[in-house]
Write a protein that holds these residues in place. Structure first.
Motif, mmCIF file in Angstrom:
data_model
loop_
_atom_site.group_PDB
_atom_site.id
_atom_site.type_symbol
_atom_site.label_atom_id
_atom_site.label_comp_id
_atom_site.label_asym_id
_atom_site.label_seq_id
_atom_site.Cartn_x
_atom_site.Cartn_y
_atom_site.Cartn_z
ATOM 1 N N TYR A 1 -15.254 -7.008 -31.813
ATOM 2 C CA TYR A 1 -14.023 -7.276 -32.585
ATOM 3 C C TYR A 1 -13.029 -8.145 -31.810
ATOM 4 C CZ TYR A 1 -15.111 -4.317 -36.653
ATOM 5 O OH TYR A 1 -15.649 -3.793 -37.809
ATOM 6 N N TYR A 2 -13.390 -8.541 -30.581
ATOM 7 C CA TYR A 2 -12.577 -9.521 -29.852
ATOM 8 C C TYR A 2 -13.125 -10.899 -30.237
ATOM 9 C CZ TYR A 2 -9.697 -6.403 -26.989
ATOM 10 O OH TYR A 2 -8.745 -5.497 -26.558
ATOM 11 N N ILE A 3 -12.603 -11.431 -31.342
ATOM 12 C CA ILE A 3 -13.250 -12.587 -31.952
ATOM 13 C C ILE A 3 -12.852 -13.918 -31.321
ATOM 14 C CG2 ILE A 3 -13.682 -11.381 -34.133
ATOM 15 C CD1 ILE A 3 -11.297 -12.966 -35.321
ATOM 16 N N VAL B 1 0.565 1.973 -29.625
ATOM 17 C CA VAL B 1 0.198 1.675 -28.225
ATOM 18 C C VAL B 1 -1.296 1.347 -28.153
ATOM 19 C CG1 VAL B 1 1.962 3.119 -27.116
ATOM 20 C CG2 VAL B 1 -0.203 4.162 -27.833
ATOM 21 N N TRP B 2 -1.686 0.667 -27.094
ATOM 22 C CA TRP B 2 -3.115 0.495 -26.798
ATOM 23 C C TRP B 2 -3.658 1.808 -26.222
ATOM 24 C CZ3 TRP B 2 -5.446 -3.571 -28.796
ATOM 25 C CH2 TRP B 2 -4.764 -4.781 -28.952
ATOM 26 N N ASN B 3 -4.980 1.939 -26.205
ATOM 27 C CA ASN B 3 -5.570 3.246 -25.881
ATOM 28 C C ASN B 3 -5.341 3.717 -24.445
ATOM 29 O OD1 ASN B 3 -8.440 1.412 -25.946
ATOM 30 N ND2 ASN B 3 -8.154 2.697 -24.161
ATOM 31 N N CYS C 1 -7.512 1.261 -30.366
ATOM 32 C CA CYS C 1 -8.597 1.552 -29.433
ATOM 33 C C CYS C 1 -9.467 0.331 -29.212
ATOM 34 C CB CYS C 1 -9.409 2.717 -29.980
ATOM 35 S SG CYS C 1 -8.373 4.180 -30.206
ATOM 36 N N TRP C 2 -9.463 -0.143 -27.972
ATOM 37 C CA TRP C 2 -10.213 -1.361 -27.646
ATOM 38 C C TRP C 2 -11.248 -1.114 -26.553
ATOM 39 C CZ3 TRP C 2 -9.974 -4.317 -23.002
ATOM 40 C CH2 TRP C 2 -9.063 -3.844 -22.043
ATOM 41 N N TYR C 3 -10.882 -0.347 -25.485
ATOM 42 C CA TYR C 3 -11.831 -0.078 -24.404
ATOM 43 C C TYR C 3 -11.377 1.132 -23.603
ATOM 44 C CZ TYR C 3 -15.141 -0.812 -20.654
ATOM 45 O OH TYR C 3 -16.163 -0.646 -19.771
ATOM 46 N N GLY D 1 1.375 -1.224 -23.657
ATOM 47 C CA GLY D 1 1.012 -0.065 -22.841
ATOM 48 C C GLY D 1 -0.380 -0.160 -22.246
ATOM 49 N N ASP D 2 -1.016 -1.330 -22.346
ATOM 50 C CA ASP D 2 -2.362 -1.496 -21.780
ATOM 51 C C ASP D 2 -2.271 -2.001 -20.345
ATOM 52 O OD1 ASP D 2 -1.256 -3.874 -22.826
ATOM 53 O OD2 ASP D 2 -3.190 -4.877 -22.722
ATOM 54 N N GLU D 3 -3.326 -1.803 -19.607
ATOM 55 C CA GLU D 3 -3.558 -2.438 -18.311
ATOM 56 C C GLU D 3 -2.300 -2.528 -17.441
ATOM 57 O OE1 GLU D 3 -7.258 -5.360 -19.386
ATOM 58 O OE2 GLU D 3 -5.277 -6.136 -19.828
ATOM 59 N N CYS D 4 -1.731 -1.369 -17.130
ATOM 60 C CA CYS D 4 -0.531 -1.368 -16.290
ATOM 61 C C CYS D 4 -0.876 -0.799 -14.911
ATOM 62 C CB CYS D 4 0.575 -0.551 -16.944
ATOM 63 S SG CYS D 4 2.106 -0.634 -16.015
ATOM 64 N N PHE E 1 -7.623 -11.369 -31.272
ATOM 65 C CA PHE E 1 -7.865 -12.713 -30.720
ATOM 66 C C PHE E 1 -6.967 -12.971 -29.522
ATOM 67 C CE2 PHE E 1 -8.175 -17.156 -30.131
ATOM 68 C CZ PHE E 1 -9.341 -17.581 -30.743
ATOM 69 N N TRP E 2 -7.596 -13.015 -28.332
ATOM 70 C CA TRP E 2 -6.872 -13.346 -27.094
ATOM 71 C C TRP E 2 -7.021 -14.831 -26.815
ATOM 72 C CZ3 TRP E 2 -3.718 -9.641 -25.822
ATOM 73 C CH2 TRP E 2 -4.045 -8.324 -26.153
ATOM 74 N N SER E 3 -5.958 -15.438 -26.265
ATOM 75 C CA SER E 3 -5.974 -16.902 -26.205
ATOM 76 C C SER E 3 -5.999 -17.476 -24.789
ATOM 77 C CB SER E 3 -4.771 -17.452 -26.978
ATOM 78 O OG SER E 3 -3.558 -17.027 -26.373
HETATM 79 C C1 ACM Z 1 -6.327 -5.426 -24.139
HETATM 80 O O1 ACM Z 1 -7.360 -6.057 -24.407
HETATM 81 N N1 ACM Z 1 -5.790 -5.475 -22.929
HETATM 82 C C2 ACM Z 1 -5.682 -4.618 -25.141
#
Ligand code: ACM
Length: 553
Positions: free
Chosen positions: A440-442, A390-392, A414-416, A340-343, A491-493
């Motif tokens: 926390y985005y390691i 869901v994401w925030n 909750c991330w941003y 549900g993020d960034e749509c 962790f995003w890749s």
């Molecule tokens: C996110 O970083 N798009 C949840």
């Protein structure tokens, strides 16, 4: 004169050292991360020897199984045989059920004669036994024999321990780049060593669909391969120049990860990111996109794709429901994450069905299409006995329909903006988890040095910055704070395409988040944390983990 004083001073210093040394030594050997709630160390030791007994009087099978797994690990790592028995008398390790303790809490008492562990559940007992392993040489936690270790000695002490937060998570994005089951298991092992209990598996995104879904085979025959990909080799980023994939987990592999995690008291929370970050699915099933007649491809670049699900199409909504039905059958977790993020709204604004729905339902914004879609997925998951995560953006995106989301009872990650997300979720009666973009985005750079792996960030999200995060805003009311269920390292890749770099970036920042999740705020101390992490290097080295050396000795 001087020549007389010097030996006197030396003798006095030596005597003083002898006097204070035992206490110092004991303090030095205590290396438990995350730091326990209460600990007091006393004189003496307990030495493990061959043939010792683990007494499990009247314990349920689930708790006895923990004792057996512990004995197996001790045998593998030390060669010592411990036997598990019903009997209380003559037990060297005594495991007791204490129903006054919380689900994850435990008490540990070590005297020169006996080790006594108390817990109300198998999970509490697991954490008690993990603590015992942490007090032994580093090979024990890794289940590996160190040929140079011959003495297995525990310091006499009393520990009373329980986590600060119920949720202590790690998220791994396996879409942008894929990580094999073997690497996922290594991350589960290291999570378990630091009492983390939730693995959030980001299984799908624009760049690749990684979960086999029987009803929709094209999700993996088409969606798991990108025509090309960005790859990384430490300081260099390059185009692969050929297809990346097919990379995905079969149902059997996902079930294997679930059971591997369960044995470590970790819940796997799958994420199927929708309706945005859905381009790989749209490449496989363009009929559910907003432009069925056009060509759709698994994305070979990064950013926020506008190729989203057509949420106004009943068939497309059923497609999403079907996917979640299969996911729920694979993952027993109470919680299922639907992203549900960034749509972006562009595709909906240009689509006749979406425009008609906005008009018909008197929606004030196209964003309400997303709120409604989330409510439909929540209802579907509820029917399957699950809860939605869901994401925030579900609550913080402009024009998100708060009353609709509130009615879903969603848990909000909750991330941003992370703190604003927490406040809004909590004040609307929704549970939330804190995973702030930045510290926390390691996966982010942890130093400005030129020889660091390339990637997001300017180098300021280092171990110290991660450790400094306070998960509860100081001015938050107690009632709202109770809605904050925990913390997550995410962790995003996009910029990480191999196991070695994943571990280098994740460790030991993961442990800093683990300590925020478990230890009381007043027990947290960065200097002591780095001392403990510096000692834990021996354990990571034995396990052949890669890790960042910043701040470590
Ligand atoms: C996110 O970083 N798009 C949840």
């Amino acid at each position: 004169m001087r020549s007389h004083i010097r030996p006197l001073i030396a003798a006095f210093a030596a005597a003083t050292m002898l006097l204070i040394r035992p206490a110092l030594l004991r303090a030095e050997v205590i290396n438990i991360t995350p730091c326990p709630m209460e600990i007091s160390v006393s004189a003496g030791n307990f030495t493990l020897t061959d043939g010792m007994r683990i007494g499990c009087p009247a314990l349920p099978d689930s708790m006895r199984a923990e004792a057996q797994r512990f004995a197996t690990t001790i045998y593998r790592a030390t060669g010592l045989t411990l036997s598990v028995t019903e009997r209380r008398s003559g037990a060297d390790f005594l495991l007791l059920r204490d129903s006054t303790l919380g689900r994850e809490a435990y008490r540990l008492s070590i005297t020169p004669r006996r080790v006594t562990l108390r817990a109300s559940t198998a999970t509490g007992l697991f954490y008690a036994l993990q603590t015992v392993k942490k007090l032994l040489p580093p090979g024990v936690m890794m289940g590996l024999r160190d040929p140079y270790e011959h003495r297995y000695v525990l310091p006499a002490l009393e520990i009373s321990d329980a986590p600060r937060f119920a949720y202590r998570g790690f998220m791994l994005d396996v879409s942008r780049h894929f990580f094999p089951v073997s690497e996922v298991k290594r991350m589960l092992d290291i999570m378990a060593a630091y009492n983390m209990n939730a693995f959030h598996w980001h299984l799908t995104d624009d760049q690749g669909w990684r979960a086999e879904i029987a009803k929709y085979p094209r999700l993996t025959t088409v969606g798991a391969t990108a025509a090309d990909a960005w790859m990384n080799s430490w300081v260099r980023e390059y185009r692969l120049g050929r297809p990346y994939g097919p990379f995905f987990y079969t149902r059997a592999e996902m079930e294997d990860v679930v059971s591997y995690a369960r044995e470590r008291h970790i819940t796997v929370i799958p994420e199927i990111d929708m309706p945005g970050h859905f381009q790989a699915a749209m490449a496989a099933y363009p009929e559910y996109s907003c432009t069925p007649a056009e060509k759709h491809e698994v994305w070979t670049d990064f950013g926020i794709s506008t190729d989203v699900l057509n949420v106004a199409s009943p068939a497309a909504v059923n497609f999403a429901r079907d996917i979640l039905t299969e996911i729920a059958a694979i993952f027993p977790s109470e919680y299922i994450h639907i992203g549900g993020d960034e749509c972006p709204l562009n595709a909906w604004q240009a689509n006749a069905e979406c425009r008609a729905m906005v008009e018909r339902e008197h929606m004030k914004s196209f964003r309400e299409l997303q709120s409604r879609f989330i409510a439909l997925m929540a209802e579907h998951l509820r029917g399957l006995g699950r809860k939605i995560v869901v994401w925030n953006e579900a609550i913080t995106a402009p024009d998100a329909d708060m009353s609709v989301i509130r009615s879903t009872g969603a848990t909000v990650f909750c991330w941003y903006p992370a703190v604003e997300g927490l406040r809004k979720a909590a004040s609307n009666g929704l549970d939330c988890v804190f995973t702030p973009w930045g510290p926390y985005y390691i996966n982010r750079r942890q130093s400005k040095a030129a020889n660091e792996p390339i990637g997001a960030g300017n180098g300021s999200d280092n171990l110290k910055a991660v450790y400094a995060v306070n998960p509860i805003p100081r001015d938050m009311s107690a009632a709202d704070a109770a809605r904050v269920k925990g913390v997550q390292a995410t962790f995003w890749s996009e910029h990480v395409s191999d196991n070695n770099t994943l571990e280098y970036l994740a460790l030991p920042r993961l442990m800093a988040v683990a300590e925020a999740g478990w230890s009381p705020e007043e027990k947290r101390d960065f200097r002591d944390f780095t001392r403990r992490m510096s000692e834990d290097r021996r354990m990571w080295d034995m396990g052949h983990y890669n890790y960042g050396r910043h701040f470590l000795k």
